[in-house]
Motif scaffolding. Sequence first.
Motif, mmCIF file in Angstrom:
data_model
loop_
_atom_site.group_PDB
_atom_site.id
_atom_site.type_symbol
_atom_site.label_atom_id
_atom_site.label_comp_id
_atom_site.label_asym_id
_atom_site.label_seq_id
_atom_site.Cartn_x
_atom_site.Cartn_y
_atom_site.Cartn_z
ATOM 1 N N PHE B 139 53.646 45.995 66.057
ATOM 2 C CA PHE B 139 52.934 45.413 64.913
ATOM 3 C C PHE B 139 53.834 45.411 63.685
ATOM 4 C CE2 PHE B 139 50.019 45.388 61.284
ATOM 5 C CZ PHE B 139 49.263 44.275 61.597
ATOM 6 N N ASN B 140 54.632 46.443 63.544
ATOM 7 C CA ASN B 140 55.548 46.524 62.414
ATOM 8 C C ASN B 140 56.563 45.371 62.463
ATOM 9 O OD1 ASN B 140 56.274 48.051 60.072
ATOM 10 N ND2 ASN B 140 58.176 48.548 61.130
ATOM 11 N N GLN B 141 57.064 45.126 63.683
ATOM 12 C CA GLN B 141 58.025 44.027 63.861
ATOM 13 C C GLN B 141 57.370 42.681 63.508
ATOM 14 O OE1 GLN B 141 60.068 42.825 67.802
ATOM 15 N NE2 GLN B 141 61.081 44.688 67.178
ATOM 16 N N PHE B 142 56.134 42.534 63.963
ATOM 17 C CA PHE B 142 55.387 41.313 63.660
ATOM 18 C C PHE B 142 55.164 41.183 62.145
ATOM 19 C CE2 PHE B 142 51.006 40.040 62.542
ATOM 20 C CZ PHE B 142 51.047 38.693 62.858
ATOM 21 N N ALA B 143 54.745 42.299 61.504
ATOM 22 C CA ALA B 143 54.420 42.262 60.071
ATOM 23 C C ALA B 143 55.648 41.915 59.224
ATOM 24 C CB ALA B 143 53.836 43.608 59.641
ATOM 25 N N VAL B 144 56.817 42.429 59.638
ATOM 26 C CA VAL B 144 58.050 42.115 58.888
ATOM 27 C C VAL B 144 58.269 40.598 58.886
ATOM 28 C CG1 VAL B 144 60.578 42.324 58.975
ATOM 29 C CG2 VAL B 144 59.154 44.364 59.244
ATOM 30 N N LEU B 145 58.062 39.978 60.042
ATOM 31 C CA LEU B 145 58.227 38.522 60.146
ATOM 32 C C LEU B 145 57.110 37.793 59.408
ATOM 33 C CD1 LEU B 145 59.038 38.400 63.972
ATOM 34 C CD2 LEU B 145 60.676 38.007 62.122
ATOM 35 N N ARG B 146 55.909 38.315 59.564
ATOM 36 C CA ARG B 146 54.725 37.644 59.004
ATOM 37 C C ARG B 146 54.765 37.624 57.482
ATOM 38 N NH1 ARG B 146 51.647 34.731 57.681
ATOM 39 N NH2 ARG B 146 49.600 34.109 58.469
ATOM 40 N N LEU B 147 55.378 38.651 56.885
ATOM 41 C CA LEU B 147 55.403 38.751 55.423
ATOM 42 C C LEU B 147 56.607 38.044 54.798
ATOM 43 C CD1 LEU B 147 54.177 42.443 54.983
ATOM 44 C CD2 LEU B 147 52.898 40.346 54.536
ATOM 45 N N ASP B 148 57.469 37.515 55.637
ATOM 46 C CA ASP B 148 58.620 36.760 55.133
ATOM 47 C C ASP B 148 58.391 35.287 55.487
ATOM 48 O OD1 ASP B 148 61.159 35.400 55.131
ATOM 49 O OD2 ASP B 148 62.143 37.368 55.054
ATOM 50 N N SER B 149 58.113 34.480 54.478
ATOM 51 C CA SER B 149 57.681 33.099 54.768
ATOM 52 C C SER B 149 58.736 32.307 55.556
ATOM 53 C CB SER B 149 57.284 32.369 53.493
ATOM 54 O OG SER B 149 58.321 32.462 52.563
ATOM 55 N N ASP B 150 60.019 32.531 55.251
ATOM 56 C CA ASP B 150 61.066 31.781 55.971
ATOM 57 C C ASP B 150 61.131 32.210 57.442
ATOM 58 O OD1 ASP B 150 61.674 30.469 53.679
ATOM 59 O OD2 ASP B 150 63.309 31.832 53.108
ATOM 60 N N LYS B 151 61.116 33.522 57.635
ATOM 61 C CA LYS B 151 61.202 34.033 59.009
ATOM 62 C C LYS B 151 59.952 33.643 59.807
ATOM 63 C CE LYS B 151 64.242 37.975 58.244
ATOM 64 N NZ LYS B 151 64.302 39.392 57.941
ATOM 65 N N TRP B 152 58.812 33.689 59.131
ATOM 66 C CA TRP B 152 57.566 33.350 59.841
ATOM 67 C C TRP B 152 57.537 31.855 60.201
ATOM 68 C CZ3 TRP B 152 54.633 35.418 63.076
ATOM 69 C CH2 TRP B 152 53.382 34.899 63.387
ATOM 70 N N ALA B 153 58.101 31.014 59.319
ATOM 71 C CA ALA B 153 58.144 29.568 59.605
ATOM 72 C C ALA B 153 58.925 29.319 60.904
ATOM 73 C CB ALA B 153 58.785 28.823 58.444
ATOM 74 N N VAL B 154 59.989 30.087 61.099
ATOM 75 C CA VAL B 154 60.793 29.964 62.329
ATOM 76 C C VAL B 154 59.942 30.367 63.539
ATOM 77 C CG1 VAL B 154 62.842 30.849 63.564
ATOM 78 C CG2 VAL B 154 62.971 30.378 61.100
ATOM 79 N N GLN B 155 59.180 31.445 63.361
ATOM 80 C CA GLN B 155 58.320 31.923 64.462
ATOM 81 C C GLN B 155 57.247 30.888 64.800
ATOM 82 O OE1 GLN B 155 58.657 35.020 66.173
ATOM 83 N NE2 GLN B 155 60.586 34.940 65.064
ATOM 84 N N VAL B 156 56.646 30.314 63.758
ATOM 85 C CA VAL B 156 55.586 29.314 63.974
ATOM 86 C C VAL B 156 56.164 28.119 64.728
ATOM 87 C CG1 VAL B 156 54.002 27.692 62.824
ATOM 88 C CG2 VAL B 156 54.190 30.034 61.998
ATOM 89 N N LYS B 157 57.384 27.720 64.335
ATOM 90 C CA LYS B 157 58.047 26.597 64.998
ATOM 91 C C LYS B 157 58.269 26.921 66.485
ATOM 92 C CE LYS B 157 61.929 23.492 64.367
ATOM 93 N NZ LYS B 157 63.288 23.400 63.881
ATOM 94 N N GLU B 158 58.725 28.147 66.715
ATOM 95 C CA GLU B 158 58.994 28.600 68.088
ATOM 96 C C GLU B 158 57.707 28.603 68.929
ATOM 97 O OE1 GLU B 158 62.457 31.603 68.694
ATOM 98 O OE2 GLU B 158 60.601 32.738 68.873
ATOM 99 N N ILE B 159 56.642 29.073 68.301
ATOM 100 C CA ILE B 159 55.352 29.119 69.006
ATOM 101 C C ILE B 159 54.875 27.702 69.308
ATOM 102 C CG2 ILE B 159 52.891 29.729 68.752
ATOM 103 C CD1 ILE B 159 53.880 32.226 67.116
ATOM 104 N N ASN B 160 54.993 26.826 68.313
ATOM 105 C CA ASN B 160 54.567 25.434 68.516
ATOM 106 C C ASN B 160 55.385 24.745 69.606
ATOM 107 O OD1 ASN B 160 52.414 25.379 66.743
ATOM 108 N ND2 ASN B 160 53.707 24.878 64.989
ATOM 109 N N GLN B 161 56.677 25.037 69.629
ATOM 110 C CA GLN B 161 57.533 24.452 70.683
ATOM 111 C C GLN B 161 57.090 24.946 72.057
ATOM 112 O OE1 GLN B 161 61.509 25.463 69.478
ATOM 113 N NE2 GLN B 161 61.765 23.585 68.282
ATOM 114 N N TRP B 162 56.806 26.222 72.132
ATOM 115 C CA TRP B 162 56.370 26.819 73.410
ATOM 116 C C TRP B 162 55.051 26.181 73.860
ATOM 117 C CZ3 TRP B 162 52.074 29.804 74.851
ATOM 118 C CH2 TRP B 162 52.176 30.403 76.117
#
Lengths: 201, 168
Positions: B139-162
């Motif tokens: 959860f900590n790893q997720f929260a670090v990404l979730r609270l950083d808008s740039d990093k989270w945008a990359v994750q969202v893109k990755e999820i959408n691609q998947w």
Amino acid sequence: MGFLKGSLGIKRYFIENPDAFREGREKVVERMLRYQFRSIEGAAVEEAVGWVSPFRSYDSKIKVEDTFLDSNIFLAMRVDRKVVPRLLLDSKVNQKLDSGAVVVKGKQELKQLKENMRQELLLKALPEPRIIEGVIDLPHATLYLNTASHRASGLFLSLFEKTFDVLPAHIDPTGFAFLTLKEDSKLQALSDTEESCFHDI
Amino acid sequence: MISDFSVPEFIFREFLLWLLVQSEINDGSFELGGEFISFRVEDQLKLEGEGDVRQTDLKKGVPSISREARSALINGKLPTRMRVRLVVGGDEYIFVLDSKLMEIRGLKMPVVPLSEAELRMEQRIFHLSQVYRMLELLFNQFAVLRLDSDKWAVQVKEINQWLQEKPS
């Protein structure tokens, strides 16, 4: 099934003030003995709740060596419940009325007759026992409850509070996030976050 | 322990989605503080959201790679419950994780081959706290990404691609 074997369904609680458990092992057991389980077999009582030995659910004689396992405190609450089936109660009341053994005038008397019959049946009913186990991980001030039931956990916490004068706080999702992130500022940032969109792309 | 804030439930649903997608992308492998663990979604996945059908329950088989799961996710549903297999070192744990309560159900832990109750209990508590520790690290790893808008945008893109990929 139980804490020592089988699968677990866990509810986690934080004990903010674990002083009661640092009073000494005998003192802790003494507190538990004040609320030890008392059988309701042969009594017109619907429910009984109390502590029993974690290793012998029939035994209310709680011992220090059964309760304290290294830095953990092993607790077992027994709940005995008797139920008088409505159909049985109604049929017994009707049987009495039809036999002419009792004559009731009005609703109040019928209500009283039902209550008397319920008490009579409760006396004979066998209790259904249930054991709810909990473990206090003292170094982490955490209580693990092995139950998924809200009623069972409510009964356990109520007995726990009466016994130890402390009410553990449920670690809900926000509590989980707080324990993980450890900073209010991060928690606030997470609380203010907007939902992401993963669809309609 | 008592906080003035309340973390909205969607955060925990997004956490479960992130876990699901990351485990699929990385073959279940996560690095947590220099240690590699395996985290895989097993044979139970529940997704909830708005719409005509608000709940999709997928059981048996491999729900995480199924068309049904992707279709539900594309239609706006998010995971609310999943059965997972977590492997830490040589220890394997299977449990159901729920986003609404963040509680663990049906937890199966490694067999403790000790007859003495005290030692067995100690081991069981160790395993129990290990599961929570891993979940907190994830959860900590997720929260670090979730609270950083740039990093989270990359994750969202990755999820959408998947989500757009065809299940293999």
